[in-house]
Design a protein around this motif. Structure first.
Motif, PDB file in Angstrom:
ATOM      1  N   ILE A 130       0.845  -1.188   0.000  1.00 47.92           N
ATOM      2  CA  ILE A 130       0.000   0.000   0.000  1.00 47.92           C
ATOM      3  C   ILE A 130       0.884   1.243   0.000  1.00 47.92           C
ATOM      4  N   LEU A 131       0.546   2.209  -0.846  1.00 47.81           N
ATOM      5  CA  LEU A 131       1.316   3.436  -1.009  1.00 47.81           C
ATOM      6  C   LEU A 131       0.356   4.610  -1.034  1.00 47.81           C
ATOM      7  N   SER A 132       0.567   5.592  -0.177  1.00 52.39           N
ATOM      8  CA  SER A 132      -0.332   6.742  -0.139  1.00 52.39           C
ATOM      9  C   SER A 132      -0.107   7.648  -1.334  1.00 52.39           C
ATOM     10  N   ASP A 133      -0.968   8.649  -1.466  1.00 56.12           N
ATOM     11  CA  ASP A 133      -0.873   9.568  -2.598  1.00 56.12           C
ATOM     12  C   ASP A 133       0.437  10.346  -2.600  1.00 56.12           C
ATOM     13  N   GLY A 339      -7.394  12.067  -2.790  1.00 57.60           N
ATOM     14  CA  GLY A 339      -6.462  11.699  -1.730  1.00 57.60           C
ATOM     15  C   GLY A 339      -6.578  10.229  -1.395  1.00 57.60           C
ATOM     16  N   GLY A 340      -5.706   9.766  -0.519  1.00 58.50           N
ATOM     17  CA  GLY A 340      -5.771   8.379  -0.078  1.00 58.50           C
ATOM     18  C   GLY A 340      -4.632   7.540  -0.600  1.00 58.50           C
ATOM     19  N   ALA A 341      -4.871   6.249  -0.761  1.00 62.93           N
ATOM     20  CA  ALA A 341      -3.793   5.303  -1.064  1.00 62.93           C
ATOM     21  C   ALA A 341      -4.143   4.379  -2.209  1.00 62.93           C
ATOM     22  N   GLY A 342      -3.088   3.864  -2.833  1.00 64.31           N
ATOM     23  CA  GLY A 342      -3.223   2.852  -3.872  1.00 64.31           C
ATOM     24  C   GLY A 342      -2.343   1.656  -3.550  1.00 64.31           C
ATOM     25  N   VAL A 408     -13.479  16.102  -9.086  1.00 67.26           N
ATOM     26  CA  VAL A 408     -12.206  16.048  -8.373  1.00 67.26           C
ATOM     27  C   VAL A 408     -11.077  16.399  -9.335  1.00 67.26           C
ATOM     28  N   ARG A 409     -10.053  17.058  -8.810  1.00 64.56           N
ATOM     29  CA  ARG A 409      -8.888  17.452  -9.591  1.00 64.56           C
ATOM     30  C   ARG A 409      -7.666  16.678  -9.100  1.00 64.56           C
ATOM     31  N   VAL A 410      -6.872  16.196 -10.040  1.00 59.65           N
ATOM     32  CA  VAL A 410      -5.629  15.509  -9.700  1.00 59.65           C
ATOM     33  C   VAL A 410      -4.694  16.484  -8.987  1.00 59.65           C
ATOM     34  N   GLN A 411      -4.034  16.012  -7.951  1.00 60.97           N
ATOM     35  CA  GLN A 411      -3.231  16.886  -7.103  1.00 60.97           C
ATOM     36  C   GLN A 411      -2.007  17.447  -7.832  1.00 60.97           C
ATOM     37  N   ASP A 412      -1.529  18.587  -7.328  1.00 60.62           N
ATOM     38  CA  ASP A 412      -0.344  19.218  -7.888  1.00 60.62           C
ATOM     39  C   ASP A 412       0.910  18.386  -7.589  1.00 60.62           C
ATOM     40  N   TYR A 413       1.831  18.383  -8.546  1.00 56.63           N
ATOM     41  CA  TYR A 413       3.089  17.653  -8.379  1.00 56.63           C
ATOM     42  C   TYR A 413       3.789  18.037  -7.081  1.00 56.63           C
ATOM     43  N   ALA A 414       3.759  19.327  -6.738  1.00 59.11           N
ATOM     44  CA  ALA A 414       4.537  19.814  -5.602  1.00 59.11           C
ATOM     45  C   ALA A 414       4.156  19.122  -4.305  1.00 59.11           C
ATOM     46  N   ALA A 416       2.126  15.966  -4.236  1.00 57.07           N
ATOM     47  CA  ALA A 416       2.019  14.521  -4.385  1.00 57.07           C
ATOM     48  C   ALA A 416       3.327  13.858  -4.794  1.00 57.07           C
ATOM     49  N   PHE A 417       4.198  14.570  -5.496  1.00 57.76           N
ATOM     50  CA  PHE A 417       5.374  13.936  -6.067  1.00 57.76           C
ATOM     51  C   PHE A 417       6.686  14.278  -5.372  1.00 57.76           C
ATOM     52  N   LEU A 418       6.764  15.396  -4.703  1.00 56.10           N
ATOM     53  CA  LEU A 418       8.022  15.787  -4.068  1.00 56.10           C
ATOM     54  C   LEU A 418       8.137  15.159  -2.680  1.00 56.10           C
ATOM     55  N   PRO A 419       9.196  14.407  -2.400  1.00 52.59           N
ATOM     56  CA  PRO A 419       9.365  13.858  -1.054  1.00 52.59           C
ATOM     57  C   PRO A 419       9.428  14.976  -0.013  1.00 52.59           C
ATOM     58  N   GLY A 420       8.481  14.989   0.905  1.00 50.73           N
ATOM     59  CA  GLY A 420       8.420  16.044   1.904  1.00 50.73           C
ATOM     60  C   GLY A 420       7.709  17.294   1.436  1.00 50.73           C
TER      61      GLY A 420
END
Length: 463
Positions: A130-133, A339-342, A408-414, A416-420
């Protein structure tokens, strides 16, 4: 399949049956309410030591027979351990080729991620994880999970039936890297009795500006609240829900990899929030949990996950209203983040284990199981064909959350994608709302922090 998102040039500083439900059984399904969405702001274990993702070209699983045994790692989001166990047992009973074992790999997404990283180095990887958004992309750039397009075709999974915005959350570089599982959105909750006392229409505000006009009436209605409205705890949901305010003002955290969080629309959105807290005084920041604050009568309204619904309904002594997230002066739709997990499949397991994992993944995310998982947790069914009639009969308010998924709108890279990245945004929002700092100066600091993360932890691995 939904159209994958593509990177831009960065500006850097360098078979289970659903039980019949009534209101009482619905409210009693989970001790955690309808499932708290575990979106921690922790940056968690680093992924910067990776070598970068391998090619997303299709893998060939033709002729591969599934392994006899695999594990699924989960933190059981929303108190879902019992329903996950039931789905695993149902799958194992439905066939004799694959045996799945459910493993509690941590108490939250961060603990699962830490254990997964340890297994990447030491062995003992699961079939499904399981991996969160805000976690899956770290393992994409670290070349730790496989692109799923080919293997999902091999097991004949109907991916077109997933809710498009949920499915698109896990797309990058023309490939699919996870499948939606425990998915939610924020919604606007309000106390209908307080609304009536203030003479307001029985609905959520259409815009935040409209709510700002209603706030003095709510404050003067003699309801005994501490504040009219509470924002989420800065350590949790702030980076998630603030996207709604930024989008409503016509801004965003980022445009692809270009960080835009300190541009005027986002600054204006945060300034509006600052005034409500530190100038006009009708809003505050929860010191506990905003859903608990609402259900106890301490506030008249808040924004929280759909996963808060059952807890609020169970605890509140008043009629609870639920509405779409308000828009802003520039946009009223789409302004709600997903939001949430896949669930993803590790790269460093055998092809046989990968096929076994995909076979179970197909079963686990079927329309019937999506409803069963929703009934037990409150997460929104991920399948468009899922029959939600019993869920809605038990708690009509959930229909609003389901309807909102369409915008619903897909989240911004900043975020969802940037660690931290989530923590960086939440820290900035907290500085403005709780310390009354200048939004422009704070968001400029946040932009620099996000750009540094991209330059050090992401860009080298994508190159």
């Amino acid at each position: 399949m939904s159209t994958p998102r593509h990177p831009r040039t960065a500006r850097t500083s360098s078979g289970l049956h659903v039980p019949a439900l009534d209101r009482r059984s619905f409210l009693g399904l989970s001790a955690a309410g309808l499932g708290a969405l575990a979106l921690s702001a922790c940056s968690g274990p680093s992924t910067a030591q990776g070598t970068g993702p391998s090619s997303a070209s299709a893998l060939d699983f033709s002729g591969v027979k599934p392994a006899g045994k695999i594990t699924m790692w989960s933190n059981h989001p929303g108190g879902s351990q019992d329903v996950e166990k039931s789905m695993v047992e149902a799958f194992n009973a439905s066939q004799s080729d694959i045996e799945v074992s459910l493993v509690t790999a941590g108490a939250n997404y961060e603990e699962v991620a830490q254990r997964f990283q340890t297994a990447l180095a030491g062995g003992g990887l699961p079939g499904l994880v399981i991996l969160s958004d805000v976690w899956w992309f770290r393992y994409f750039i670290n070349d730790s999970i496989i692109p799923l397009d080919s293997i999902l075709e091999t097991v004949e999974m109907d991916t077109d039936d997933f809710r498009p915005s949920f499915f698109a959350d896990y797309q990058y570089d023309d490939a699919q890297w996870a499948v939606p599982y425990a998915r939610s959105t924020p919604v606007f909750y309000y106390n209908k009795e307080h609304w009536a006392a203030a003479g307001l229409p029985d609905r959520a505000p259409e815009t935040w500006e409209e709510f700002g006009e209603w706030a003095p009436d709510l404050a003067a209605a003699g309801t005994g609240t501490q504040k009219v409205f509470h924002y989420p705890d800065m350590a949790g949901y702030a980076g998630w829900t603030f996207q709604n305010n930024a989008w409503g003002h016509g801004g965003s955290y980022s445009d692809g990899w270009v960080i835009t969080i300190d541009e005027k629309p986002v600054v204006d959105a945060l300034e509006w929030m600052r005034k409500g807290v530190n100038v006009d005084g009708w809003a505050g920041v929860t010191s506990n949990d905003q859903a608990t604050d609402l259900s106890s009568g301490a506030i008249s309204a808040t924004v929280s996950s759909t996963g808060s619904l059952v807890g609020i309904l169970e605890s509140a002594s008043f009629d609870v209203g639920v509405g779409f997230l308000p828009g802003g002066p520039a946009a009223s739709s789409p302004v709600c983040p997903s939001g949430g997990a896949g669930l993803g499949i590790p790269k460093d397991i055998t092809p046989e284990e990968q096929v076994a994992a995909a076979t179970f993944l197909k079963f686990l995310t079927s329309p019937e199981n999506a409803v069963a998982f929703s009934a037990a947790t409150g997460y929104i069914p991920t399948r468009q064909s899922a029959d939600v009639s019993e869920l809605v009969t038990a708690a009509p308010q959930i229909q609003t959350a389901i309807d909102q998924v369409e915008v619903v709108r897909v989240q911004d890279y900043a975020r969802a994608f940037l660690p931290g990245g989530d923590k960086a945004v939440a820290d900035g929002v907290g500085r403005v709302l709780t310390q009354d700092e200048d939004p422009q100066a704070v968001l400029t600091d946040v932009r620099k922090r996000l750009e540094d993360i991209y330059a050090s932890d992401v860009e080298p691995l994508l190159a």
